[in-house]
Structure formats: C-alpha cells, structure tokens
Design an enzyme around this catalytic site. Sequence first.
Site, mmCIF file in Angstrom:
data_model
loop_
_atom_site.group_PDB
_atom_site.id
_atom_site.type_symbol
_atom_site.label_atom_id
_atom_site.label_comp_id
_atom_site.label_asym_id
_atom_site.label_seq_id
_atom_site.Cartn_x
_atom_site.Cartn_y
_atom_site.Cartn_z
ATOM 1 N N LYS A 22 -37.026 -81.270 4.016
ATOM 2 C CA LYS A 22 -35.810 -81.879 3.760
ATOM 3 C C LYS A 22 -34.957 -81.657 5.239
ATOM 4 O O LYS A 22 -35.030 -80.648 5.547
ATOM 5 C CB LYS A 22 -35.200 -81.407 2.687
ATOM 6 C CG LYS A 22 -33.935 -81.633 2.546
ATOM 7 C CD LYS A 22 -33.129 -81.440 0.994
ATOM 8 C CE LYS A 22 -32.324 -80.150 0.949
ATOM 9 N NZ LYS A 22 -31.897 -79.904 -0.316
ATOM 10 N N ARG B 220 -23.899 -71.602 -2.143
ATOM 11 C CA ARG B 220 -24.780 -72.445 -1.150
ATOM 12 C C ARG B 220 -23.953 -71.990 0.318
ATOM 13 O O ARG B 220 -24.369 -72.105 1.153
ATOM 14 C CB ARG B 220 -24.725 -73.645 -1.554
ATOM 15 C CG ARG B 220 -25.937 -73.950 -2.434
ATOM 16 C CD ARG B 220 -25.996 -75.415 -2.823
ATOM 17 N NE ARG B 220 -24.975 -75.908 -3.645
ATOM 18 C CZ ARG B 220 -24.685 -77.133 -4.132
ATOM 19 N NH1 ARG B 220 -25.357 -78.076 -3.882
ATOM 20 N NH2 ARG B 220 -23.668 -77.164 -4.968
ATOM 21 N N ARG C 295 -30.837 -81.948 5.751
ATOM 22 C CA ARG C 295 -29.272 -82.510 5.197
ATOM 23 C C ARG C 295 -28.819 -83.086 6.538
ATOM 24 O O ARG C 295 -28.447 -82.693 7.397
ATOM 25 C CB ARG C 295 -28.942 -81.205 4.775
ATOM 26 C CG ARG C 295 -27.728 -81.590 4.166
ATOM 27 C CD ARG C 295 -27.182 -80.597 3.014
ATOM 28 N NE ARG C 295 -27.855 -80.571 1.682
ATOM 29 C CZ ARG C 295 -27.599 -81.354 0.693
ATOM 30 N NH1 ARG C 295 -26.955 -82.451 1.092
ATOM 31 N NH2 ARG C 295 -28.298 -81.372 -0.342
HETATM 32 C C1 R5P Z 1 -30.117 -77.147 -1.627
HETATM 33 O O1 R5P Z 1 -31.009 -76.381 -0.868
HETATM 34 C C2 R5P Z 1 -30.413 -77.056 -3.258
HETATM 35 O O2 R5P Z 1 -31.323 -75.940 -3.536
HETATM 36 C C3 R5P Z 1 -30.516 -78.278 -3.800
HETATM 37 O O3 R5P Z 1 -31.660 -79.033 -3.021
HETATM 38 C C4 R5P Z 1 -29.249 -79.091 -3.471
HETATM 39 O O4 R5P Z 1 -28.067 -78.156 -3.558
HETATM 40 C C5 R5P Z 1 -29.200 -80.440 -4.291
HETATM 41 O O5 R5P Z 1 -27.873 -81.104 -3.817
HETATM 42 P P1 R5P Z 1 -27.952 -82.564 -4.060
HETATM 43 O O6 R5P Z 1 -28.336 -82.901 -5.515
HETATM 44 O O7 R5P Z 1 -26.533 -82.970 -3.855
HETATM 45 O O8 R5P Z 1 -28.921 -83.307 -2.924
#
Ligand code: R5P
Length: 297
Positions: A190, A91, A192
């Site tokens: 989404k 990531r 972040r």
């Molecule tokens: C990020 O874009 C990935 O696809 C997942 O959505 C992410 O890593 C999920 O992380 P968490 O469970 O901490 O929200």
Amino acid sequence: MKIIPGMSAQTLAARIAVELDCKVSSCEFKRFPDGELYTRVLDDIKDEALTIVQSIRTDSDLVCLLQLIDAVEEASETNLDIVIPYLGYARQDKKFEPGEAISARAIARSICAVGVIDTIYVINVHNRDVLRYFNADTDTKELNAAPLIGDYIAKREIPSVVVIGPDGGATELAKAVAAPRGFDYDVLEKMRISSEEVKIKLPKKLSLSVEGKNVVIVDDIISTGGTISEAASMLRAQGANDIYVACVHGVFVQNAISRMQNAGVKEIIATDTIESEFSKISVAKMVADELKFRSSK
Ligand code: R5P
C-alpha cells in the site's frame, strides 16, 4: 470489582461485567448548553477495585475518560485499571513533519496525569510502541483479538478461504488470524496518497493465487474504507470470488460502508471495541479473562 462504563463502551462494559459476574456502576453523562461534557459516577465506589472501560474514538471520548478517572480517583484506594478497547490517535505515533504533535504521546500523558492507574489494557493498538508514552509506573498490556477473528472465520466454514492483509503493517495480524487455523495468507503493498486515498498493488511475489478463492481481507482499523476498497478491487481483478473484510476496530467514517460494498465487499465483520451493527465478534471474554488472571496474581 466494579466496572465503570464510559460513554463510548457501554455495551462492551456490560458484556465484560457479565463475564466477570460483577456489577456495572451507573454513570450519568450529559452536555451543558455550551456543549461541554458532564460526567458523574452515581454508585458508591469506596473500597472497590475499579475498571473503567472506554474507547477513544473521538475527542469527546478522551474527555469522558479523563473525567471518569478524575471522578473515581479519590474513591479508589484499592486498584484502578483502565481498558481502552480502541486507542485512537495511535496512528500519529511520531512526527511525520516538523512541528507536528505526537498525538499518541499527548493522549497517553494526559491520561496518566489525571490519576494513579495500575494497569492500562488496549486491544490491537496500531503501533504498540506508543505504549511507552504512558507513565512508567503504569503497567500496560496489549490484548490480541486476532485469534477471535480466526475462530469466527473458521466457524463460518467459508470454502477455499485465504486471508489477505492490505499492507505490510497487517502482516502480523494476517498471520495471527490465519496460521493457527491453517489458512493461507499474504499481504499486499500500500502507498498512502492522503488520509482518504491509497494505492494498493500486488507485491512482486504474492505467495498465493486468489483466483476462484474466497478472500478475507484483515486489517486492524477500517476508517474511511479507502484501504479495503482498493484492496478489494485489486483482488477482484485477480479473480477472487467472494470478498469478506474483518477488522478489529470498525471506525467507519464518511461513506466507508458503501465505499467497500461498491468495491465488491460481500460482508463486513468487526469486533465490539467500537460498537456498530458490524460488531459480530465480542472481545468481552478475552478482556474479562485477562482481568481475572491479573487479579488472581
Ligand atoms: C493503517 O495503516 C491502518 O492499518 C489501516 O489500514 C488504515 O487506518 C485504514 O484506514 P482507511 O480505512 O481510511 O483506509
């Protein structure tokens, strides 16, 4: 062929060996008093084609993989393949801020620096562009666990099921899970906020209604469970019935499990790229079939 099981993938390595009808080498892993990892391959591996299986979920997992490559490097004059079911650090695939390390690149470079590797297999890597960071002389191949998740959902015969990805990045996965089985699918939006907090909203045009439907939220990785919890709460508010989640890589850190359950998730499903009590789907046969296919060429 012999399978060399890394510390983090013992069960999966054994399952792959069963599928291939080949042996798993005995390995010893222990810690020195100062915490450093000691790794030893105990079997005679001379003249064997070798496949190391090791997920990189933690820093120690990376050290273990580097040690295993080093341990077998001189012995394996035939072929050395590596299966990294979960390639962590993928990531951090670019510099988001000046001065940051591109962790995926650092990891890929370090793996290729230790020994000569023929092929590196990964499963649903977060961003497949990071595969270019491995040495150009090493073949890389990404395997896709989405059909296995689709098959599993279909086998469960959940009535009125729809598949939802929690963000745009999950579009390809949601489609690959849903489309071959004829399930409807869509993705949410989404944003972040931090590594533990996200905001999810309905896209302007959600092509399907979740009201009264059973929903399977699919994602490549579940880490803190923040993404899934937000998505589940939003879908419940939209009138969704039962909510299941299915991921390829169940990292499940902190209180991820209770966080998702508290948000109304009925069942958590993951593959065994990272072994846990939620590993209800095995990628072993998919990996074994690919290894067989490659060795027959
Ligand atoms: C990020 O874009 C990935 O696809 C997942 O959505 C992410 O890593 C999920 O992380 P968490 O469970 O901490 O929200």
